[in-house]
Design an enzyme around this catalytic site. Structure first.
Site, PDB file in Angstrom:
ATOM      1  N   SER A 135       0.833  -1.215   0.000  1.00 34.32           N
ATOM      2  CA  SER A 135       0.000   0.000   0.000  1.00 34.32           C
ATOM      3  C   SER A 135       0.861   1.256   0.000  1.00 34.32           C
ATOM      4  O   SER A 135       1.951   1.261   0.585  1.00 34.32           O
ATOM      5  CB  SER A 135      -0.882   0.012   1.248  1.00 34.32           C
ATOM      6  N   TYR A 148      -1.440   0.412  10.383  1.00 34.05           N
ATOM      7  CA  TYR A 148      -1.580  -0.312   9.106  1.00 34.05           C
ATOM      8  C   TYR A 148      -0.424   0.056   8.171  1.00 34.05           C
ATOM      9  O   TYR A 148       0.209  -0.814   7.565  1.00 34.05           O
ATOM     10  CB  TYR A 148      -2.925   0.064   8.498  1.00 34.05           C
TER      11      TYR A 148
HETATM   12  N1  LIG Z   1      -9.023  -1.395  -0.564  1.00 37.35           N
HETATM   13  C1  LIG Z   1      -8.026  -0.514  -0.613  1.00 37.35           C
HETATM   14  O1  LIG Z   1      -8.238   0.711  -0.728  1.00 37.35           O
HETATM   15  C2  LIG Z   1      -6.606  -1.003  -0.555  1.00 37.35           C
HETATM   16  C3  LIG Z   1      -5.591  -0.077  -0.831  1.00 37.35           C
HETATM   17  C4  LIG Z   1      -4.271  -0.493  -0.786  1.00 37.35           C
HETATM   18  C5  LIG Z   1      -3.976  -1.797  -0.481  1.00 37.35           C
HETATM   19  N2  LIG Z   1      -4.981  -2.678  -0.223  1.00 37.35           N
HETATM   20  C6  LIG Z   1      -4.614  -4.049   0.107  1.00 37.35           C
HETATM   21  O2  LIG Z   1      -5.193  -4.920  -0.823  1.00 37.35           O
HETATM   22  C7  LIG Z   1      -5.310  -6.223  -0.225  1.00 37.35           C
HETATM   23  C8  LIG Z   1      -6.715  -6.743  -0.453  1.00 37.35           C
HETATM   24  O3  LIG Z   1      -7.617  -5.918   0.259  1.00 37.35           O
HETATM   25  P1  LIG Z   1      -9.125  -5.627  -0.160  1.00 37.35           P
HETATM   26  O4  LIG Z   1      -9.220  -4.167  -0.385  1.00 37.35           O
HETATM   27  O5  LIG Z   1      -9.547  -6.566  -1.217  1.00 37.35           O
HETATM   28  O6  LIG Z   1      -9.865  -5.876   1.217  1.00 37.35           O
HETATM   29  P2  LIG Z   1     -10.504  -7.168   1.891  1.00 37.35           P
HETATM   30  O7  LIG Z   1     -11.671  -7.626   1.087  1.00 37.35           O
HETATM   31  O8  LIG Z   1     -10.712  -6.817   3.307  1.00 37.35           O
HETATM   32  O9  LIG Z   1      -9.366  -8.266   1.736  1.00 37.35           O
HETATM   33  C9  LIG Z   1      -8.429  -8.575   2.709  1.00 37.35           C
HETATM   34  C10 LIG Z   1      -8.394 -10.076   2.771  1.00 37.35           C
HETATM   35  O10 LIG Z   1      -7.354 -10.471   3.683  1.00 37.35           O
HETATM   36  C11 LIG Z   1      -7.808 -11.641   4.281  1.00 37.35           C
HETATM   37  N3  LIG Z   1      -7.132 -11.921   5.540  1.00 37.35           N
HETATM   38  C12 LIG Z   1      -6.933 -11.095   6.590  1.00 37.35           C
HETATM   39  N4  LIG Z   1      -6.303 -11.762   7.568  1.00 37.35           N
HETATM   40  C13 LIG Z   1      -6.115 -13.035   7.127  1.00 37.35           C
HETATM   41  C14 LIG Z   1      -5.533 -14.181   7.680  1.00 37.35           C
HETATM   42  N5  LIG Z   1      -5.021 -14.194   8.921  1.00 37.35           N
HETATM   43  N6  LIG Z   1      -5.485 -15.313   6.931  1.00 37.35           N
HETATM   44  C15 LIG Z   1      -6.007 -15.341   5.691  1.00 37.35           C
HETATM   45  N7  LIG Z   1      -6.599 -14.276   5.105  1.00 37.35           N
HETATM   46  C16 LIG Z   1      -6.647 -13.138   5.831  1.00 37.35           C
HETATM   47  C17 LIG Z   1      -9.271 -11.400   4.560  1.00 37.35           C
HETATM   48  O11 LIG Z   1      -9.879 -12.655   4.746  1.00 37.35           O
HETATM   49  P3  LIG Z   1     -11.349 -12.861   5.369  1.00 37.35           P
HETATM   50  O12 LIG Z   1     -12.248 -12.674   4.181  1.00 37.35           O
HETATM   51  O13 LIG Z   1     -11.300 -14.244   5.894  1.00 37.35           O
HETATM   52  O14 LIG Z   1     -11.519 -11.808   6.417  1.00 37.35           O
HETATM   53  C18 LIG Z   1      -9.705 -10.673   3.300  1.00 37.35           C
HETATM   54  O15 LIG Z   1     -10.255 -11.550   2.338  1.00 37.35           O
HETATM   55  C19 LIG Z   1      -4.950  -6.041   1.249  1.00 37.35           C
HETATM   56  O16 LIG Z   1      -3.618  -6.414   1.456  1.00 37.35           O
HETATM   57  C20 LIG Z   1      -5.095  -4.553   1.452  1.00 37.35           C
HETATM   58  O17 LIG Z   1      -4.314  -4.086   2.543  1.00 37.35           O
HETATM   59  C21 LIG Z   1      -6.291  -2.311  -0.260  1.00 37.35           C
END
Ligand SMILES: NC(=O)c1ccc[n+]([C@@H]2O[C@H](COP(=O)([O-])OP(=O)(O)OC[C@H]3O[C@@H](n4cnc5c(N)ncnc54)[C@H](OP(=O)(O)O)[C@@H]3O)[C@@H](O)[C@H]2O)c1
Length: 243
Positions: A135, A148
């Site tokens: 990120s 974070y």
């Molecule tokens: N959305 C944004 O604006 C943004 C911006 C920059 C970076 N990112 C990054 O992009 C990535 C995907 O995020 P997203 O936006 O798609 O959000 P998200 O839907 O909340 O995805 C995060 C995923 O991580 C999984 N997770 C968390 N802890 C875990 C664990 N202990 N074991 C296995 N899985 C685990 C969650 O699983 P569960 O479904 O089981 O909870 C969830 O499916 C993340 O790394 C996030 O930090 C997002």
């Protein structure tokens, strides 16, 4: 030509599922790894039907025994994409010790250690691509999300080191800096549309980055400019800003 399997870690994330679709569309078999993986059976069936590729589901906890998880994979993937992450709220992260530990481990320790396990196996094989979704929050600590952000900074540095170590061993490492993305993680936030990507844009950027052997990608190029400016602000000025 047969396409190599793609392992998607944290596969219930919107970004991860979009990536699974993008690679399946290109003919890659996909391995969907997540907690509560049973909930992904219908997504796997949908991928098989839509794209005509194999799609399997693996139970995976990023904070569990990741070496055992990698050992148990039915086949070592050619590409692994880690989308695991947990943002929480800064208010909670700075007051609740246990919560801060979980956020730090979920964004740094868990993603880094599973990619480390895969890296060693890819290096032995002499091929493979590792993709870490990090990120821009990790590029400079801000009051509004530094727990974070600090974990993401650690993950970004880890990916950089892996890339440096593996560059001569046939293993490519991609760092993804998405900027804002419209997903479950940002639900309810008032995000500026011009700065916000959709999950399928992130998936496309990852797909292209691998094809072009890119190392670090910003999904929306404007974020490179924004972060260059933010990083250039002198600390005495920056500490008084609320951004
Ligand atoms: N959305 C944004 O604006 C943004 C911006 C920059 C970076 N990112 C990054 O992009 C990535 C995907 O995020 P997203 O936006 O798609 O959000 P998200 O839907 O909340 O995805 C995060 C995923 O991580 C999984 N997770 C968390 N802890 C875990 C664990 N202990 N074991 C296995 N899985 C685990 C969650 O699983 P569960 O479904 O089981 O909870 C969830 O499916 C993340 O790394 C996030 O930090 C997002």
């Amino acid at each position: 030509m047969t396409k190599g399997p793609v392992l998607i870690l944290g596969a219930r994330s919107d970004i991860a599922l979009a990536a699974a679709h993008r690679f399946a569309k290109a003919g890659h078999p996909v391995q969907l790894a997540a907690r509560d993986s049973a909930a992904l059976q219908s997504d796997a069936a949908d991928i098989r039907l839509r794209f005509g590729v194999a799609a399997s589901v693996q139970e995976y906890d990023a904070l569990g025994d990741v070496a055992a998880f990698v050992d148990a994979l039915p086949v070592l993937p050619e590409i692994a994409i880690c989308a695991v992450g947990l943002m929480g709220t800064q208010a909670e992260n700075q007051t609740d010790h246990a919560r801060a530990v979980t956020v730090l481990r979920s964004n740094f320790e868990g993603p880094a250690l599973v990619l480390a396990e895969l890296a060693n196996r890819f290096a032995t094989r002499g091929s493979g691509t590792l993709v870490g979704v990090s990120s821009v929050a990790g590029l400079r600590g801000r009051a509004s999300n530094y727990v974070y952000g600090a974990a993401k900074a650690g993950f970004t540095a880890f990916l950089s080191g892996l890339r440096n170590r593996l560059a001569e061993q046939g293993v490519h490492v991609v760092t993804v800096l998405p900027g804002f993305v419209d997903t479950k993680m940002t639900e309810g936030m008032d995000l500026p549309p011009r700065l916000t990507a959709q999950p399928d844009e992130v998936a496309e950027a990852i797909f292209r980055a691998i094809g072009k052997r890119r190392d670090v990608i910003y999904v929306k190029p404007i974020w490179r400019v924004i972060m260059t400016v933010i990083r250039a602000i002198p600390e005495p000025v920056f500490k008084k800003m609320k951004i």
